[in-house]
Design an enzyme around this catalytic site. Structure first.
Site, PDB file in Angstrom:
ATOM      1  N   ARG A  31     -15.545  84.874  28.634  1.00  0.00           N
ATOM      2  CA  ARG A  31     -15.638  86.235  28.089  1.00  0.00           C
ATOM      3  C   ARG A  31     -17.079  86.720  27.969  1.00  0.00           C
ATOM      4  O   ARG A  31     -17.409  87.492  27.064  1.00  0.00           O
ATOM      5  CB  ARG A  31     -14.952  86.343  26.728  1.00  0.00           C
ATOM      6  CG  ARG A  31     -13.451  86.179  26.788  1.00  0.00           C
ATOM      7  CD  ARG A  31     -12.807  87.436  27.352  1.00  0.00           C
ATOM      8  NE  ARG A  31     -11.380  87.288  27.502  1.00  0.00           N
ATOM      9  CZ  ARG A  31     -10.503  87.613  26.556  1.00  0.00           C
ATOM     10  NH1 ARG A  31     -10.905  88.111  25.426  1.00  0.00           N
ATOM     11  NH2 ARG A  31      -9.229  87.463  26.784  1.00  0.00           N
ATOM     12  N   ARG A  35     -17.022  92.694  25.248  1.00  0.00           N
ATOM     13  CA  ARG A  35     -17.376  93.596  24.161  1.00  0.00           C
ATOM     14  C   ARG A  35     -18.592  93.210  23.342  1.00  0.00           C
ATOM     15  O   ARG A  35     -19.028  93.994  22.508  1.00  0.00           O
ATOM     16  CB  ARG A  35     -16.171  93.775  23.239  1.00  0.00           C
ATOM     17  CG  ARG A  35     -15.152  94.704  23.849  1.00  0.00           C
ATOM     18  CD  ARG A  35     -13.876  94.668  23.072  1.00  0.00           C
ATOM     19  NE  ARG A  35     -13.347  93.317  23.069  1.00  0.00           N
ATOM     20  CZ  ARG A  35     -12.303  92.931  22.375  1.00  0.00           C
ATOM     21  NH1 ARG A  35     -11.689  93.764  21.599  1.00  0.00           N
ATOM     22  NH2 ARG A  35     -11.867  91.690  22.465  1.00  0.00           N
ATOM     23  N   ARG A  44     -17.557 101.210  29.804  1.00  0.00           N
ATOM     24  CA  ARG A  44     -16.103 101.237  29.597  1.00  0.00           C
ATOM     25  C   ARG A  44     -15.621 102.467  28.833  1.00  0.00           C
ATOM     26  O   ARG A  44     -14.419 102.697  28.736  1.00  0.00           O
ATOM     27  CB  ARG A  44     -15.672  99.976  28.831  1.00  0.00           C
ATOM     28  CG  ARG A  44     -15.466  98.723  29.661  1.00  0.00           C
ATOM     29  CD  ARG A  44     -14.216  98.789  30.535  1.00  0.00           C
ATOM     30  NE  ARG A  44     -13.079  99.368  29.865  1.00  0.00           N
ATOM     31  CZ  ARG A  44     -12.309  98.742  28.985  1.00  0.00           C
ATOM     32  NH1 ARG A  44     -12.523  97.483  28.708  1.00  0.00           N
ATOM     33  NH2 ARG A  44     -11.296  99.347  28.396  1.00  0.00           N
ATOM     34  N   ASP A  80      -8.564  90.479  34.435  1.00  0.00           N
ATOM     35  CA  ASP A  80      -7.762  89.923  33.347  1.00  0.00           C
ATOM     36  C   ASP A  80      -6.643  89.103  33.966  1.00  0.00           C
ATOM     37  O   ASP A  80      -6.226  89.369  35.096  1.00  0.00           O
ATOM     38  CB  ASP A  80      -7.184  91.025  32.449  1.00  0.00           C
ATOM     39  CG  ASP A  80      -6.665  90.431  31.143  1.00  0.00           C
ATOM     40  OD1 ASP A  80      -7.454  90.276  30.200  1.00  0.00           O
ATOM     41  OD2 ASP A  80      -5.470  90.083  31.083  1.00  0.00           O
ATOM     42  N   TYR A 155       3.365  85.531  27.981  1.00  0.00           N
ATOM     43  CA  TYR A 155       3.239  86.990  27.830  1.00  0.00           C
ATOM     44  C   TYR A 155       4.497  87.704  28.335  1.00  0.00           C
ATOM     45  O   TYR A 155       4.973  88.654  27.712  1.00  0.00           O
ATOM     46  CB  TYR A 155       1.999  87.513  28.560  1.00  0.00           C
ATOM     47  CG  TYR A 155       0.716  87.254  27.797  1.00  0.00           C
ATOM     48  CD1 TYR A 155       0.490  87.860  26.564  1.00  0.00           C
ATOM     49  CD2 TYR A 155      -0.262  86.403  28.297  1.00  0.00           C
ATOM     50  CE1 TYR A 155      -0.679  87.613  25.850  1.00  0.00           C
ATOM     51  CE2 TYR A 155      -1.432  86.154  27.594  1.00  0.00           C
ATOM     52  CZ  TYR A 155      -1.634  86.766  26.367  1.00  0.00           C
ATOM     53  OH  TYR A 155      -2.784  86.524  25.658  1.00  0.00           O
TER      54      TYR A 155
HETATM   55  O1  CP3 Z   1     -14.677  85.842  30.943  1.00  0.00           O
HETATM   56  C1  CP3 Z   1     -15.010  86.997  31.284  1.00  0.00           C
HETATM   57  O2  CP3 Z   1     -15.957  87.598  30.779  1.00  0.00           O
HETATM   58  C2  CP3 Z   1     -14.272  87.644  32.431  1.00  0.00           C
HETATM   59  C3  CP3 Z   1     -13.278  88.586  32.080  1.00  0.00           C
HETATM   60  C4  CP3 Z   1     -11.981  88.157  31.434  1.00  0.00           C
HETATM   61  C5  CP3 Z   1     -11.213  89.061  30.642  1.00  0.00           C
HETATM   62  N1  CP3 Z   1     -10.027  88.478  30.333  1.00  0.00           N
HETATM   63  C6  CP3 Z   1     -11.643  90.408  30.263  1.00  0.00           C
HETATM   64  C7  CP3 Z   1     -11.037  91.046  29.088  1.00  0.00           C
HETATM   65  C8  CP3 Z   1     -11.234  86.987  31.547  1.00  0.00           C
HETATM   66  C9  CP3 Z   1     -11.587  85.692  32.231  1.00  0.00           C
HETATM   67  C10 CP3 Z   1      -9.997  87.213  30.855  1.00  0.00           C
HETATM   68  C11 CP3 Z   1      -8.884  86.241  30.826  1.00  0.00           C
HETATM   69  C12 CP3 Z   1      -7.844  86.384  29.800  1.00  0.00           C
HETATM   70  N2  CP3 Z   1      -7.179  87.498  29.426  1.00  0.00           N
HETATM   71  C13 CP3 Z   1      -7.290  85.294  29.109  1.00  0.00           C
HETATM   72  C14 CP3 Z   1      -7.708  83.874  29.286  1.00  0.00           C
HETATM   73  C15 CP3 Z   1      -8.963  83.608  28.579  1.00  0.00           C
HETATM   74  C16 CP3 Z   1      -8.831  83.382  27.112  1.00  0.00           C
HETATM   75  O3  CP3 Z   1      -9.411  84.145  26.340  1.00  0.00           O
HETATM   76  O4  CP3 Z   1      -8.160  82.408  26.735  1.00  0.00           O
HETATM   77  C17 CP3 Z   1      -6.290  85.795  28.261  1.00  0.00           C
HETATM   78  C18 CP3 Z   1      -5.444  85.003  27.296  1.00  0.00           C
HETATM   79  C19 CP3 Z   1      -6.218  87.195  28.483  1.00  0.00           C
HETATM   80  C20 CP3 Z   1      -5.299  88.177  27.839  1.00  0.00           C
HETATM   81  C21 CP3 Z   1      -6.093  89.148  27.056  1.00  0.00           C
HETATM   82  N3  CP3 Z   1      -6.738  90.232  27.625  1.00  0.00           N
HETATM   83  C22 CP3 Z   1      -6.389  89.141  25.669  1.00  0.00           C
HETATM   84  C23 CP3 Z   1      -5.855  88.134  24.668  1.00  0.00           C
HETATM   85  C24 CP3 Z   1      -7.248  90.233  25.420  1.00  0.00           C
HETATM   86  C25 CP3 Z   1      -7.928  90.610  24.115  1.00  0.00           C
HETATM   87  C26 CP3 Z   1      -7.298  91.761  23.430  1.00  0.00           C
HETATM   88  C27 CP3 Z   1      -8.278  92.346  22.429  1.00  0.00           C
HETATM   89  O5  CP3 Z   1      -8.716  93.478  22.653  1.00  0.00           O
HETATM   90  O6  CP3 Z   1      -8.594  91.669  21.433  1.00  0.00           O
HETATM   91  C28 CP3 Z   1      -7.450  90.893  26.652  1.00  0.00           C
HETATM   92  C29 CP3 Z   1      -8.271  92.093  26.903  1.00  0.00           C
HETATM   93  C30 CP3 Z   1      -9.574  91.812  27.588  1.00  0.00           C
HETATM   94  N4  CP3 Z   1      -9.727  91.030  28.697  1.00  0.00           N
HETATM   95  C31 CP3 Z   1     -10.833  92.365  27.243  1.00  0.00           C
HETATM   96  C32 CP3 Z   1     -11.757  91.895  28.189  1.00  0.00           C
HETATM   97  C33 CP3 Z   1     -13.218  92.213  28.299  1.00  0.00           C
HETATM   98  C34 CP3 Z   1     -11.089  93.326  26.109  1.00  0.00           C
HETATM   99  C35 CP3 Z   1     -10.660  94.686  26.558  1.00  0.00           C
HETATM  100  C36 CP3 Z   1     -11.637  95.757  26.197  1.00  0.00           C
HETATM  101  O7  CP3 Z   1     -12.864  95.522  26.167  1.00  0.00           O
HETATM  102  O8  CP3 Z   1     -11.151  96.879  26.000  1.00  0.00           O
END
Ligand code: CP3
Length: 348
Positions: A31, A35, A44, A80, A155
């Protein structure tokens, strides 16, 4: 910042994954593109998460932001784990502060009809984004990734993030045939997602099985490992290393390695030394700073980082990372400082 070799295949990250000697311990953060960065929030502004992931210019910009700012040893493609599911037509959204939400949860055999196979033609924006990123990256490797079948299934079956995974486990044990059919479909999708990125030029891939720590070892081996093995094997002929990561997986690490990965990701609950004792010397390890410790005073954080670097040096290969993703409130300057410290403390 450490200078990178020209070919990402010779980078510290790829060499560590292959258990070869490295000039310093490579470091990146799960990640890292997200953010915690003001420049991320700026680009964004007003653009939905899924739309962002389908806009190659934006994907390339966000992917590069942490590389420029922190000097990390790898970029990870901004995307994602649910992007390939949306690409094949599953009606879902990524809701800020919640995560992926699926309009109609998957519960019956008929639901399989809503999950066609993924082909590269479903993901033109991924290939394009990888090409744009490679133009800028030079010798720094790009990490491609996908969600593993279990985490994707959770999911789909729960309809969103879940604490207890009760519908998922209910299907797994109550209708193993349906469970295996669903996971076989997801293994194809997950593997194809990894393969698209690898063929476009990613130098290494990571399979995220974030929520698999909810399972016993017996259930993991019976209901999950065969499907994760299929997903990982989708890139076996491409000669790139693979990383396999989950959270709370202390009891599953050996089985996750045995699913066919080169690198086993370790969360912060298990020490790298304990992880190594469990998986043996046939794997590199990745991890495992507790992301909450990035909020600790620097001297305390520095001591923990140094001890993880020292533990990692005992392993046949070590990629420094967090034990899970960067928390949104993290001070980005602390991340930059950690990168410099890992490089300095591990330089040979
Ligand atoms: O690692 C990185 O920086 C690359 C980008 C990345 C994202 N998601 C961007 C993202 C990666 C590798 C993921 C994978 C992902 N997505 C996982 C596996 C990694 C982990 O954390 O275990 C999972 C479980 C997801 C599902 C998911 N997507 C979740 C739980 C969330 C968070 C929701 C929240 O807002 O709290 C997301 C959204 C997400 N994916 C964001 C980002 C940057 C936030 C969205 C935003 O900024 O509006």
């Amino acid at each position: 910042m450490t200078s990178s070799p020209k070919n990402p295949r010779d980078s510290a990250l790829v060499r560590a994954a292959r258990r070869q000697s490295v000039p310093h311990t490579p470091v990146w953060f799960m990640r890292q593109a997200g953010r915690s960065l003001p420049e991320y929030r700026a680009v964004r502004e007003g653009v939905g998460m899924l739309d962002s992931c389908r806009t190659p210019d934006l994907v390339a910009e966000i992917t590069m932001q942490p590389v420029r700012r922190h000097g990390v040893d790898a970029a990870i493609l901004f995307s994602d784990i649910v992007v390939p599911l949306a690409a094949v037509g599953v009606d879902l959204d990524i809701v800020a502060g919640v995560g992926p939400v699926v309009a109609q949860p998957f519960r019956t055999r008929a639901d399989l009809d809503r999950l066609p196979e993924l082909t590269p033609g479903h993901l033109p924006y991924i290939t394009e984004a990888v090409h744009l990123v490679l133009d800028e990256l030079g010798g720094t490797p790009l990490i491609g990734f996908a969600g593993a079948p279990f985490t994707l299934a959770s999911y789909l079956v729960e309809g969103g993030p879940s604490k207890n995974h009760e519908h998922t486990k209910g299907m797994m044990h109550g209708d193993p045939e349906l469970w295996n059919a669903l996971c076989a479909r997801l293994a194809q999708i997950s593997g194809a997602m990894l393969r698209v990125q690898a063929q476009a030029g990613a130098s290494i891939v990571q399979l995220f099985d974030s929520w698999v720590g909810a399972l016993s070892r017996a259930d993991y081996q019976r209901f999950v490992q065969p499907h994760s093995r299929v997903a990982l094997s989708a890139v076996a002929d491409l000669d790139i290393p693979t990383i396999h990561f989950g959270v709370g997986t202390g009891g599953l690490l050996a089985s996750m390695g045995a699913a066919g990965a080169d690198v086993v990701g370790v969360d912060f609950r298990t020490s790298l030394t304990d992880a190594r004792a469990r998986i043996g010397d046939g794997y590199a390890v990745q991890g495992n700073l507790d992301p909450a410790l990035l909020f600790a005073p620097w001297p305390a954080l520095e001591a923990v980082v140094r001890s993880i670097v020292a533990e990692g040096a005992q392993a046949p290969g070590h990629i420094f990372n967090l034990g899970h993703g960067v928390l949104p409130a993290t001070d980005p300057e602390v991340l930059t400082r950690v990168v410099a410290l890992v490089h300095e403390a591990s330089a040979v």
